[in-house]
Enzyme design. Sequence first.
Site, PDB file in Angstrom:
ATOM      1  N   SER A  31       0.850  -1.198   0.000  1.00 35.50           N
ATOM      2  CA  SER A  31       0.000   0.000   0.000  1.00 35.50           C
ATOM      3  C   SER A  31       0.881   1.242   0.000  1.00 35.50           C
ATOM      4  O   SER A  31       0.436   2.331   0.355  1.00 35.50           O
ATOM      5  CB  SER A  31      -0.910   0.000   1.235  1.00 35.50           C
ATOM      6  OG  SER A  31      -0.150   0.083   2.426  1.00 35.50           O
ATOM      7  N   ASN A 115      -2.102  -2.528  13.150  1.00 29.10           N
ATOM      8  CA  ASN A 115      -3.560  -2.367  13.086  1.00 29.10           C
ATOM      9  C   ASN A 115      -4.040  -1.122  13.833  1.00 29.10           C
ATOM     10  O   ASN A 115      -4.891  -0.386  13.330  1.00 29.10           O
ATOM     11  CB  ASN A 115      -4.252  -3.622  13.623  1.00 29.10           C
ATOM     12  CG  ASN A 115      -3.925  -4.840  12.776  1.00 29.10           C
ATOM     13  OD1 ASN A 115      -3.369  -4.682  11.679  1.00 29.10           O
ATOM     14  ND2 ASN A 115      -4.237  -6.022  13.255  1.00 29.10           N
ATOM     15  N   THR A 160     -40.514  24.681 -10.125  1.00 29.07           N
ATOM     16  CA  THR A 160     -40.737  23.313  -9.655  1.00 29.07           C
ATOM     17  C   THR A 160     -41.000  22.516 -10.928  1.00 29.07           C
ATOM     18  O   THR A 160     -41.593  23.055 -11.875  1.00 29.07           O
ATOM     19  CB  THR A 160     -41.944  23.183  -8.688  1.00 29.07           C
ATOM     20  OG1 THR A 160     -43.144  23.453  -9.414  1.00 29.07           O
ATOM     21  CG2 THR A 160     -41.846  24.143  -7.510  1.00 29.07           C
ATOM     22  N   HIS A 161     -40.547  21.293 -10.972  1.00 31.73           N
ATOM     23  CA  HIS A 161     -40.611  20.467 -12.196  1.00 31.73           C
ATOM     24  C   HIS A 161     -39.931  21.170 -13.370  1.00 31.73           C
ATOM     25  O   HIS A 161     -40.300  20.937 -14.521  1.00 31.73           O
ATOM     26  CB  HIS A 161     -42.059  20.131 -12.590  1.00 31.73           C
ATOM     27  CG  HIS A 161     -42.879  19.609 -11.458  1.00 31.73           C
ATOM     28  ND1 HIS A 161     -42.972  18.262 -11.169  1.00 31.73           N
ATOM     29  CD2 HIS A 161     -43.636  20.254 -10.523  1.00 31.73           C
ATOM     30  CE1 HIS A 161     -43.754  18.094 -10.116  1.00 31.73           C
ATOM     31  NE2 HIS A 161     -44.164  19.288  -9.693  1.00 31.73           N
ATOM     32  N   ASN A 290     -18.183  26.232 -23.506  1.00 37.10           N
ATOM     33  CA  ASN A 290     -18.843  25.147 -22.779  1.00 37.10           C
ATOM     34  C   ASN A 290     -18.544  25.175 -21.281  1.00 37.10           C
ATOM     35  O   ASN A 290     -17.403  25.436 -20.886  1.00 37.10           O
ATOM     36  CB  ASN A 290     -18.381  23.795 -23.339  1.00 37.10           C
ATOM     37  CG  ASN A 290     -18.824  23.605 -24.778  1.00 37.10           C
ATOM     38  OD1 ASN A 290     -19.904  24.045 -25.166  1.00 37.10           O
ATOM     39  ND2 ASN A 290     -17.984  22.957 -25.571  1.00 37.10           N
ATOM     40  N   GLU A 295     -19.552  20.821 -15.350  1.00 36.86           N
ATOM     41  CA  GLU A 295     -19.921  19.454 -15.745  1.00 36.86           C
ATOM     42  C   GLU A 295     -19.019  18.448 -15.052  1.00 36.86           C
ATOM     43  O   GLU A 295     -19.458  17.359 -14.663  1.00 36.86           O
ATOM     44  CB  GLU A 295     -19.809  19.294 -17.269  1.00 36.86           C
ATOM     45  CG  GLU A 295     -20.883  20.075 -18.009  1.00 36.86           C
ATOM     46  CD  GLU A 295     -20.653  20.148 -19.521  1.00 36.86           C
ATOM     47  OE1 GLU A 295     -21.587  20.532 -20.221  1.00 36.86           O
ATOM     48  OE2 GLU A 295     -19.541  19.845 -19.987  1.00 36.86           O
ATOM     49  N   TYR A 322      -9.118  -6.786  12.226  1.00 38.89           N
ATOM     50  CA  TYR A 322      -8.521  -6.231  11.009  1.00 38.89           C
ATOM     51  C   TYR A 322      -8.439  -7.281   9.910  1.00 38.89           C
ATOM     52  O   TYR A 322      -8.072  -8.436  10.146  1.00 38.89           O
ATOM     53  CB  TYR A 322      -7.110  -5.690  11.318  1.00 38.89           C
ATOM     54  CG  TYR A 322      -6.420  -5.174  10.077  1.00 38.89           C
ATOM     55  CD1 TYR A 322      -6.615  -3.870   9.651  1.00 38.89           C
ATOM     56  CD2 TYR A 322      -5.623  -6.020   9.300  1.00 38.89           C
ATOM     57  CE1 TYR A 322      -6.021  -3.406   8.487  1.00 38.89           C
ATOM     58  CE2 TYR A 322      -5.023  -5.566   8.138  1.00 38.89           C
ATOM     59  CZ  TYR A 322      -5.230  -4.260   7.733  1.00 38.89           C
ATOM     60  OH  TYR A 322      -4.658  -3.811   6.577  1.00 38.89           O
ATOM     61  N   GLN A 327      -7.152  -2.192   3.707  1.00 35.66           N
ATOM     62  CA  GLN A 327      -6.100  -1.393   3.079  1.00 35.66           C
ATOM     63  C   GLN A 327      -6.636  -0.677   1.843  1.00 35.66           C
ATOM     64  O   GLN A 327      -6.195   0.421   1.512  1.00 35.66           O
ATOM     65  CB  GLN A 327      -4.947  -2.328   2.693  1.00 35.66           C
ATOM     66  CG  GLN A 327      -3.812  -1.660   1.974  1.00 35.66           C
ATOM     67  CD  GLN A 327      -2.584  -2.559   1.916  1.00 35.66           C
ATOM     68  OE1 GLN A 327      -1.960  -2.821   2.937  1.00 35.66           O
ATOM     69  NE2 GLN A 327      -2.262  -3.059   0.751  1.00 35.66           N
ATOM     70  N   LYS A 330      -8.286   3.115   1.664  1.00 31.69           N
ATOM     71  CA  LYS A 330      -7.564   4.371   1.904  1.00 31.69           C
ATOM     72  C   LYS A 330      -7.609   5.308   0.692  1.00 31.69           C
ATOM     73  O   LYS A 330      -7.892   6.495   0.829  1.00 31.69           O
ATOM     74  CB  LYS A 330      -6.117   4.073   2.316  1.00 31.69           C
ATOM     75  CG  LYS A 330      -6.022   3.513   3.728  1.00 31.69           C
ATOM     76  CD  LYS A 330      -4.583   3.360   4.193  1.00 31.69           C
ATOM     77  CE  LYS A 330      -3.862   2.283   3.410  1.00 31.69           C
ATOM     78  NZ  LYS A 330      -2.512   1.997   3.933  1.00 31.69           N
TER      79      LYS A 330
HETATM   80  N1  ARG Z   1      -0.922  -1.527   5.076  1.00 36.47           N
HETATM   81  C1  ARG Z   1      -1.934  -1.927   5.976  1.00 36.47           C
HETATM   82  C2  ARG Z   1      -3.188  -1.077   5.747  1.00 36.47           C
HETATM   83  O1  ARG Z   1      -3.098  -0.090   5.098  1.00 36.47           O
HETATM   84  C3  ARG Z   1      -1.476  -1.755   7.360  1.00 36.47           C
HETATM   85  C4  ARG Z   1      -1.988  -2.740   8.364  1.00 36.47           C
HETATM   86  C5  ARG Z   1      -1.486  -4.083   8.129  1.00 36.47           C
HETATM   87  N2  ARG Z   1      -1.852  -4.947   9.189  1.00 36.47           N
HETATM   88  C6  ARG Z   1      -1.780  -6.251   9.047  1.00 36.47           C
HETATM   89  N3  ARG Z   1      -2.158  -6.950  10.043  1.00 36.47           N
HETATM   90  N4  ARG Z   1      -1.442  -6.813   7.917  1.00 36.47           N
HETATM   91  O2  ARG Z   1      -4.265  -1.400   6.184  1.00 36.47           O
END
Ligand code: ARG
Length: 497
Positions: A31, A115, A160-161, A290, A295, A322, A327, A330
């Site tokens: 990640s 975690n 309205t509408h 435009n 848009e 977890y 992951q 994010k």
């Molecule tokens: N890279 C992981 C994430 O973004 C971090 C946590 C990893 N924890 C584990 N038990 N593999 O969620």
Amino acid sequence: MLYITILEPYLMYRSRLGNDLSRITLDYVSSIDDDSEIIEFDILGSQAHVIMLLENNLISKSDAKKILSALENIKEEKFDSSSNAEDIHELIESLVVKKAGMASGGKMHTARSRNDQVALDIRMKIRSDINILSTCLVDTIESIISIAKNHQKTIMPLYTHLQQAQVGLFSHYLLAQADVLFRDLERLNDVYSRVNECPLGAGPVGGTSIPIDRQSTATMLGFEGIVENSIDATSARDFVAEYVAMVTILMTNLSKISEDFVLWSTSEFSFIELSDEFTSPSSVMPQKKNPDILELTRGKTADVIGNLTGILSTIKGLSTGYGRDLQQIKSAIWSSSKTSISALLILKSILLTLQVNEKQMKKATDSSYLVALDIAEKLVLEGIPFRTSHKIIGSLVQQAYNSKKPLNKLTAAEIKSAIKGTKLDPNTVSEIIKSTTIVSSLRDRKSFGSSSYSEQKRMVNDRIKKINDCRTEIINRENSLFHAFENLNKKISLLTK
Ligand code: ARG
């Protein structure tokens, strides 16, 4: 932005598993690219954790000093995502071990897991994003209100509408948008209080046997409270879903304003003209201007809705504790923040450069029977039941429409036939019709929050005050983070000097 370089492979966690990951698997697992957004929070979190370990006699001052110096050092380095680390947590820890030595650096991860660490980083990132977003929201609302202030007499049809409904004022329309965005701000404030709780110290899921002080790290990192239950702290991402849901609602609101402006900037409406910098030409038709930027706000709203859907889909099937699926959410958070912040900044500039075609807005109200309800209400004040009045004015509008004339050109005979069977006097009705104009209607509207001239004045003043209160709340929030980080940095420099 912080930069970190790492050239050698660091695969710290694989003692139980042996073989290194193949490049393709490592790319799949990693990640590291998404983590570039949380480096600064990860480092701060580690620093607070290390100070807490020291203050609770869990590591020595010399260990703390070495680890903190290594982390300070890492802040200055260049981040290169082409490392062999699975994520930023592994990368930073391996760098600390390298710089501080295993004897000291190896103690940084005492009583902590990735975690609780990643949950912390995400909370700190969202907290910071909410503050940026809130400031952008207030700025945009402020620009809406400043235009409303100048258009309290700008007459326009209300729809309205998408059919003309009642006569209104442009300020009234703008204040409606401001109120929606005020609610977005309130929703973000609510979310903030739930995001602003510290998960650090929860360990992998069930806590730790090492006597840590969770309150101390929470305070050092500026959190208002702690996510108490360690299972909850590490497993739950409802705070993420909630934040992105609020951002999604905000985006749908911006998308609706964009749609209004796209429509109103057509040659058919011509209510507004967008400044050139917020429009795009055609590659082929030389005359085109435009509204692509607006848009794109509509289009990017669809992306954010997709982000929310992705997050909810990830969470709903996950067993408690977890799971690596988490992951994946994010990047959806980062992109939702980025899109909404940009959309607000752009909308604000669009508003401040907007040309309002007052004549055209007024002209659109001339040609129709927009005051019909206002006339019907005057008959109600003459003692006629509203349903009867509605019927009378409906038939008068029909007659006027069929003979292609305005209501005030109806003949005495036409009026008489419409009010047959009521106690109304045809002269009074004729007088009411003739005296009811667009302007008189706006003057006569009475209800709280209506399009009346007097309500515009009251609402504009009220919202200007509200803006200041909102700003104070955001500034207080930012100050409390600023002070926490200032104290943390003082502790760091005392220990590293
Ligand atoms: N890279 C992981 C994430 O973004 C971090 C946590 C990893 N924890 C584990 N038990 N593999 O969620």
